[in-house]
Write an enzyme that holds these catalytic residues in place. Structure first.
Site, PDB file in Angstrom:
ATOM      1  N   SER A 142      60.494   4.078  32.243  1.00 42.89           N
ATOM      2  CA  SER A 142      60.078   2.370  32.172  1.00 42.89           C
ATOM      3  C   SER A 142      58.467   2.435  33.812  1.00 42.89           C
ATOM      4  O   SER A 142      58.680   2.863  34.526  1.00 42.89           O
ATOM      5  CB  SER A 142      61.385   1.537  32.835  1.00 42.89           C
ATOM      6  OG  SER A 142      62.444   2.052  32.110  1.00 42.89           O
ATOM      7  N   HIS A 200      62.004   1.075  25.710  1.00 49.95           N
ATOM      8  CA  HIS A 200      61.844   2.426  25.950  1.00 49.95           C
ATOM      9  C   HIS A 200      60.721   1.905  24.344  1.00 49.95           C
ATOM     10  O   HIS A 200      61.889   2.055  23.402  1.00 49.95           O
ATOM     11  CB  HIS A 200      62.976   3.078  26.148  1.00 49.95           C
ATOM     12  CG  HIS A 200      63.732   3.192  27.378  1.00 49.95           C
ATOM     13  ND1 HIS A 200      64.543   4.047  27.449  1.00 49.95           N
ATOM     14  CD2 HIS A 200      63.323   3.041  28.629  1.00 49.95           C
ATOM     15  CE1 HIS A 200      64.905   3.657  29.027  1.00 49.95           C
ATOM     16  NE2 HIS A 200      64.270   3.136  29.197  1.00 49.95           N
ATOM     17  N   THR A 216      66.008  10.808  25.358  1.00 44.61           N
ATOM     18  CA  THR A 216      67.641  10.294  25.591  1.00 44.61           C
ATOM     19  C   THR A 216      68.310  10.585  26.709  1.00 44.61           C
ATOM     20  O   THR A 216      68.094  11.660  27.426  1.00 44.61           O
ATOM     21  CB  THR A 216      68.670  11.564  24.240  1.00 44.61           C
ATOM     22  OG1 THR A 216      67.387  11.382  23.322  1.00 44.61           O
ATOM     23  CG2 THR A 216      70.229  11.447  24.233  1.00 44.61           C
ATOM     24  N   HIS A 217      68.960   9.531  27.429  1.00 46.13           N
ATOM     25  CA  HIS A 217      69.879   9.299  28.507  1.00 46.13           C
ATOM     26  C   HIS A 217      70.669  10.259  28.046  1.00 46.13           C
ATOM     27  O   HIS A 217      71.603  10.049  27.653  1.00 46.13           O
ATOM     28  CB  HIS A 217      69.691   8.359  28.806  1.00 46.13           C
ATOM     29  CG  HIS A 217      68.717   7.369  29.155  1.00 46.13           C
ATOM     30  ND1 HIS A 217      67.701   7.016  28.714  1.00 46.13           N
ATOM     31  CD2 HIS A 217      67.724   7.768  30.457  1.00 46.13           C
ATOM     32  CE1 HIS A 217      66.565   7.124  29.163  1.00 46.13           C
ATOM     33  NE2 HIS A 217      66.519   6.381  30.465  1.00 46.13           N
ATOM     34  N   GLU A 250      74.275   1.821  40.241  1.00 44.28           N
ATOM     35  CA  GLU A 250      74.791   2.783  41.794  1.00 44.28           C
ATOM     36  C   GLU A 250      75.301   1.533  42.534  1.00 44.28           C
ATOM     37  O   GLU A 250      75.450   0.699  43.155  1.00 44.28           O
ATOM     38  CB  GLU A 250      73.750   3.666  43.142  1.00 44.28           C
ATOM     39  CG  GLU A 250      73.498   5.078  41.992  1.00 44.28           C
ATOM     40  CD  GLU A 250      72.122   4.701  41.072  1.00 44.28           C
ATOM     41  OE1 GLU A 250      71.540   3.285  41.705  1.00 44.28           O
ATOM     42  OE2 GLU A 250      71.862   5.280  40.259  1.00 44.28           O
ATOM     43  N   SER A 299      67.731   9.715  34.929  1.00 42.67           N
ATOM     44  CA  SER A 299      66.715  10.280  33.948  1.00 42.67           C
ATOM     45  C   SER A 299      67.085  11.962  34.933  1.00 42.67           C
ATOM     46  O   SER A 299      67.451  12.311  35.848  1.00 42.67           O
ATOM     47  CB  SER A 299      66.137   9.846  33.669  1.00 42.67           C
ATOM     48  OG  SER A 299      65.325  10.246  34.171  1.00 42.67           O
TER      49      SER A 299
HETATM   50  N1  HPA Z   1      69.577   2.642  40.174  1.00 40.21           N
HETATM   51  C1  HPA Z   1      69.522   4.181  39.028  1.00 40.21           C
HETATM   52  N2  HPA Z   1      68.381   3.586  37.979  1.00 40.21           N
HETATM   53  C2  HPA Z   1      67.212   2.723  38.095  1.00 40.21           C
HETATM   54  C3  HPA Z   1      67.585   1.730  39.132  1.00 40.21           C
HETATM   55  C4  HPA Z   1      68.262   2.475  40.465  1.00 40.21           C
HETATM   56  O1  HPA Z   1      67.901   1.591  41.980  1.00 40.21           O
HETATM   57  N3  HPA Z   1      66.688   1.513  39.500  1.00 40.21           N
HETATM   58  C5  HPA Z   1      65.675   1.562  37.811  1.00 40.21           C
HETATM   59  N4  HPA Z   1      66.518   3.012  37.899  1.00 40.21           N
END
Ligand code: HPA
Length: 273
Positions: A40, A72, A94-95, A194, A213
């Site tokens: 990103s 993406h 791929t996540h 989170e 990732s």
């Molecule tokens: N946490 C996890 N992944 C992310 C975040 C985040 O705060 N921002 C962009 N990707």
């Protein structure tokens, strides 16, 4: 998990070799020297690092699936760098949270290695734990904490992860921008962001960046013997560090806003690789 890589009797390295052969055939480039996964906010770097000589939809390469996330990209590009080297730009990550299994997550890295790449540049958009990283800071990844409870290594494959994010390459990046800060990346499984408590846990553990990732990919890149440069765009301060709720739109917007600047930075770094 019904990804082709998870079928019985599939050797993920054989599969990566087949993918690399397909890239060779379609791009007409025999060897790629450097590979970049653009997360990103980083996509524009592909336009800045050199001349695109081939662009292949990821769906035409064995083992690649269409990206699940808006924002993406979904292609594999071959780029001729001013140095004469070739870069392979992977716009289709791929996540782990897509639930295709860890083999699918690291397939692009193994494919890049099979295509000849000796350097792996892993970029992402992530949350920042250091309050001074407001406003779309780009930071170097110095190490990681893998909280996915998974590994791309199968069986009794014991691999050292010291200096995983090459100190040499971090220093090279700082020749371009001496103000680049660095931090420890904590990979969570996602796709939820989170909780503030999890961010505090990550901080207590020694983490500075939270994301979904990179760590698993870096392990696979080390297994393949590649030298790794990791960079995060801090799209937001992590949950609880910033007082407002997180949103995917905020992440996309921050990426767009920073894209020009960080892509130019990355292009300058790649020119030195
Ligand atoms: N946490 C996890 N992944 C992310 C975040 C985040 O705060 N921002 C962009 N990707």
């Amino acid at each position: 998990m019904e990804h082709p890589l998870n079928a019985p009797d599939v050797d993920p390295f054989e599969f990566a070799k087949r993918a690399a052969d397909a890239i060779r055939e379609k791009s007409q480039i025999e060897t790629h020297d450097i590979a970049l996964t653009l997360g990103s906010g980083w996509a524009k770097a592909a336009d800045l690092i050199g001349e695109t000589v081939s662009e292949i939809p990821a769906s035409e390469i064995p083992g690649f699936v269409k990206p699940a996330v808006v924002g993406h990209v979904g292609t594999i590009r071959s780029i001729l760098l001013p140095s004469g080297k070739h870069a392979l730009v992977i716009g289709a990550r791929t996540h782990f949270y897509e639930n295709h299994g860890v083999r699918a997550v690291v397939h692009s890295v193994r494919t890049a290695a099979a295509a000849g790449a000796k350097t792996m540049v892993l970029t992402n958009g992530a949350g920042g734990i250091k309050p001074e990283w407001q406003g779309g800071a780009a930071v170097l990844i110095s190490d990681h904490i893998n909280l996915t409870a998974s590994s791309p290594l199968e069986g009794a494959t014991f691999i050292d992860l010291t200096n995983l994010y090459s100190k040499r390459l971090r220093e090279l990046a700082r020749e371009v921008d001496p103000s680049l800060d660095e931090g420890v990346y904590v990979q969570f499984r996602g796709p939820h962001y989170e909780t503030p408590a999890e961010v505090q846990m990550a901080k207590t553990m020694g983490g500075h960046i939270v994301g979904m990732s990179t760590a698993l990919e870096a392990i696979a890149a080390r297994q393949a013997g590649m030298e790794i440069l990791g960079m995060s765009l801090i799209t937001n301060l992590a949950a609880g560090i910033q007082q407002t709720p997180l949103s995917h739109q905020e992440v996309i917007d921050a990426g767009k806003q920073a894209e020009e600047r960080i892509s130019a930075l990355l292009a300058q770094i790649v020119a030195k690789l």
